[in-house]
Motif scaffolding. Structure first.
Motif, mmCIF file in Angstrom:
data_model
loop_
_atom_site.group_PDB
_atom_site.id
_atom_site.type_symbol
_atom_site.label_atom_id
_atom_site.label_comp_id
_atom_site.label_asym_id
_atom_site.label_seq_id
_atom_site.Cartn_x
_atom_site.Cartn_y
_atom_site.Cartn_z
ATOM 1 N N LYS A 126 1.002 -1.154 -0.105
ATOM 2 C CA LYS A 126 -0.006 -0.095 -0.078
ATOM 3 C C LYS A 126 0.969 1.272 0.039
ATOM 4 N N ARG A 127 0.214 2.263 -0.805
ATOM 5 C CA ARG A 127 0.947 3.561 -0.768
ATOM 6 C C ARG A 127 2.503 3.540 -1.402
ATOM 7 N N THR A 128 2.638 2.606 -2.281
ATOM 8 C CA THR A 128 4.132 2.560 -2.798
ATOM 9 C C THR A 128 3.989 3.139 -4.066
ATOM 10 N N LYS A 129 5.321 3.833 -4.099
ATOM 11 C CA LYS A 129 5.459 4.572 -5.548
ATOM 12 C C LYS A 129 6.613 4.066 -6.359
ATOM 13 N N VAL A 130 6.214 3.435 -7.531
ATOM 14 C CA VAL A 130 7.128 2.965 -8.588
ATOM 15 C C VAL A 130 7.256 3.914 -9.636
ATOM 16 N N GLN A 131 8.485 4.420 -9.681
ATOM 17 C CA GLN A 131 8.772 5.570 -10.740
ATOM 18 C C GLN A 131 8.973 4.793 -12.224
ATOM 19 N N SER A 132 9.304 5.664 -13.129
ATOM 20 C CA SER A 132 9.252 5.093 -14.697
ATOM 21 C C SER A 132 10.494 4.398 -14.654
ATOM 22 N N HIS A 133 10.573 3.545 -15.754
ATOM 23 C CA HIS A 133 11.446 2.557 -16.275
ATOM 24 C C HIS A 133 11.914 1.917 -15.406
ATOM 25 N N THR A 134 11.047 1.096 -14.435
ATOM 26 C CA THR A 134 11.358 0.353 -13.568
ATOM 27 C C THR A 134 10.962 -0.892 -14.039
ATOM 28 N N PHE A 135 11.687 -2.132 -13.779
ATOM 29 C CA PHE A 135 11.572 -3.676 -13.850
ATOM 30 C C PHE A 135 11.540 -4.362 -12.683
ATOM 31 N N ILE A 136 10.242 -5.014 -12.509
ATOM 32 C CA ILE A 136 10.211 -5.675 -11.357
ATOM 33 C C ILE A 136 9.993 -7.056 -11.643
ATOM 34 N N CYS A 137 10.794 -8.279 -11.550
ATOM 35 C CA CYS A 137 10.579 -9.391 -11.887
ATOM 36 C C CYS A 137 10.009 -10.296 -11.152
ATOM 37 N N GLU A 138 9.619 -11.639 -11.653
ATOM 38 C CA GLU A 138 8.682 -12.454 -10.887
ATOM 39 C C GLU A 138 9.359 -12.727 -9.619
ATOM 40 N N LEU A 139 8.700 -13.084 -8.381
ATOM 41 C CA LEU A 139 9.190 -13.553 -7.351
ATOM 42 C C LEU A 139 9.775 -12.170 -6.193
ATOM 43 N N VAL A 140 9.084 -11.198 -6.625
ATOM 44 C CA VAL A 140 9.737 -9.921 -5.759
ATOM 45 C C VAL A 140 8.296 -9.293 -5.002
ATOM 46 N N SER A 141 8.695 -9.133 -3.704
ATOM 47 C CA SER A 141 7.451 -8.274 -2.918
ATOM 48 C C SER A 141 8.138 -7.223 -2.472
ATOM 49 N N ILE A 142 7.156 -6.138 -2.332
ATOM 50 C CA ILE A 142 7.705 -4.800 -2.106
ATOM 51 C C ILE A 142 6.614 -4.519 -0.811
ATOM 52 N N GLY A 143 6.959 -3.843 0.119
ATOM 53 C CA GLY A 143 6.163 -3.715 1.178
ATOM 54 C C GLY A 143 5.442 -2.374 1.184
ATOM 55 N N ASP A 144 4.816 -1.718 2.202
ATOM 56 C CA ASP A 144 3.974 -0.658 2.362
ATOM 57 C C ASP A 144 4.927 0.677 2.455
ATOM 58 N N ASP A 145 4.382 1.755 2.010
ATOM 59 C CA ASP A 145 5.033 3.065 2.152
ATOM 60 C C ASP A 145 6.503 3.133 1.470
ATOM 61 N N CYS A 146 6.737 2.558 0.299
ATOM 62 C CA CYS A 146 8.022 2.163 -0.022
ATOM 63 C C CYS A 146 8.161 3.329 -1.419
ATOM 64 N N PHE A 147 9.293 3.639 -1.963
ATOM 65 C CA PHE A 147 9.621 4.327 -3.022
ATOM 66 C C PHE A 147 10.577 3.574 -3.952
ATOM 67 N N ILE A 148 10.180 3.364 -5.130
ATOM 68 C CA ILE A 148 11.051 2.782 -5.786
ATOM 69 C C ILE A 148 11.501 3.563 -7.212
ATOM 70 N N GLY A 149 12.587 3.994 -7.333
ATOM 71 C CA GLY A 149 12.990 5.415 -8.056
ATOM 72 C C GLY A 149 13.339 4.746 -9.632
ATOM 73 N N HIS A 150 13.360 5.888 -10.504
ATOM 74 C CA HIS A 150 13.476 5.532 -11.879
ATOM 75 C C HIS A 150 14.488 4.550 -12.290
ATOM 76 N N GLY A 151 14.046 3.583 -13.009
ATOM 77 C CA GLY A 151 15.236 2.842 -13.883
ATOM 78 C C GLY A 151 15.703 1.765 -12.540
ATOM 79 N N VAL A 152 15.140 1.546 -11.755
ATOM 80 C CA VAL A 152 15.540 0.538 -10.828
ATOM 81 C C VAL A 152 15.234 -1.059 -11.458
ATOM 82 N N VAL A 153 15.934 -1.989 -11.265
ATOM 83 C CA VAL A 153 15.869 -3.358 -11.930
ATOM 84 C C VAL A 153 16.232 -4.259 -10.799
#
Length: 153
Positions: free
Chosen positions: A54-81
């Motif tokens: 919940k309330r997590t922000k994933v910025q542009s050009h990001t790649f999140i592959c299978e088997l990834v879990s991301i918690g609440d209130d996170c920020f994932i910047g541009h171009g994260v792999v």
């Protein structure tokens, strides 16, 4: 034999969206779960079996592959792999999911632009600086930078 390419369109397939989610197209989202009040930026791919809190922000050009879990209130910047295949046997797994490994990101984690995250566990309340490469579990809250990522504060 035809010289016509096989064209696959981007879009949303089998995505479980929470309440008040914002997605900026174009994106390729399939078989994933996106939590309430989250934001997904353009040119992002989120694969199946990924869970975004919940309330997590994933910025542009990001790649999140299978088997990834991301918690609440996170920020994932541009171009994260995120990576799930470590080439255990000297080359890519070529779809052999038994060779893939999971990644777990805790709550209130901020990951800067152009970070690469290998299959690891990241505890709550962590900041990872831009361009870092996370190669090992992060078990203590703090600020991490560099390649490989190391704690600086």
């Amino acid at each position: 034999m035809s010289n016509l390419p096989i064209i696959k369109k981007v879009g949303f397939v089998n995505v479980e969206f929470g309440k008040v989610v914002t997605v900026v197209e174009p994106c390729n989202l399939y078989g994933c779960k996106i939590g309430d009040a989250s934001f997904i930026g353009p040119f992002t791919e989120i694969q199946k079996d990924v869970e975004i809190g919940k309330r997590t922000k994933v910025q542009s050009h990001t790649f999140i592959c299978e088997l990834v879990s991301i918690g609440d209130d996170c920020f994932i910047g541009h171009g994260v792999v995120f990576v799930n295949d470590l080439f255990k046997f000297g080359g890519p797994a070529r779809g052999d999911k038994s060779q893939w490994l999971p990644t777990q990101v805790g709550d209130r984690v901020s990951i800067g632009s152009n970070v690469t995250v290998l299959p690891v566990k990241i505890c709550d309340d962590v900041v990872i600086g831009a361009g870092a490469v996370v190669t090992k579990d992060i078990i203590e809250s703090g600020v991490y930078v560099g390649n490989p990522a190391r704690k600086i504060g």
